[in-house]
Design a protein around this motif. Sequence first.
Motif: not given
Length: 161
Positions: A20, A23, A64-65, A67, A90, A94, A98, A101
């Motif tokens: 991440l 990214t 964990l994620s 956008t 998104k 996600a 999870y 989340l």
Amino acid sequence: MRDCIFTLPNGRFLVVPSNLIRTLEQYRQLQPSSKEQGGMLLGVFRADDEEQFSLENPPCIEVLSITEPCDQDHATRFRFVRQCEHHLNKMKKAAQMYKELVYIGEWHTHPEDNPSPSTIDLNSWQKAFKNKIAIVVIIGRVTNWWGLWMGDNIVQIKNLQ
């Protein structure tokens, strides 16, 4: 690159996977024509069942994620505003992966080597996160700025490594 672990003011931690971070850093504003970019941080708050956390005593947090920007977002050299349904879609996708989340914060870029929050950033976070705990990130051209928003207060947090 290893996962990043940041120390929170109460001794707990923020954990961000290395993929991440990579990214986020691909959006650095390295060219004079580069526009600000941004998105949401999604993750979980981790605390023992019997442990109570508050604005003054945040739990461990795990990202964990995220956008990523899309064409419908409003982006200029010095400003970014999320406007695209893509971010919400998104987040929903996600959340299916999870169970616990949640939306835990925001990230965006700045066209400076070593960024720090602007007055616009602080005012925006005040509106978005009043009386909440959130992670806020600014990706600079060389370094990144990470902060923990706690109610009405922001504290810069540092990577342990």
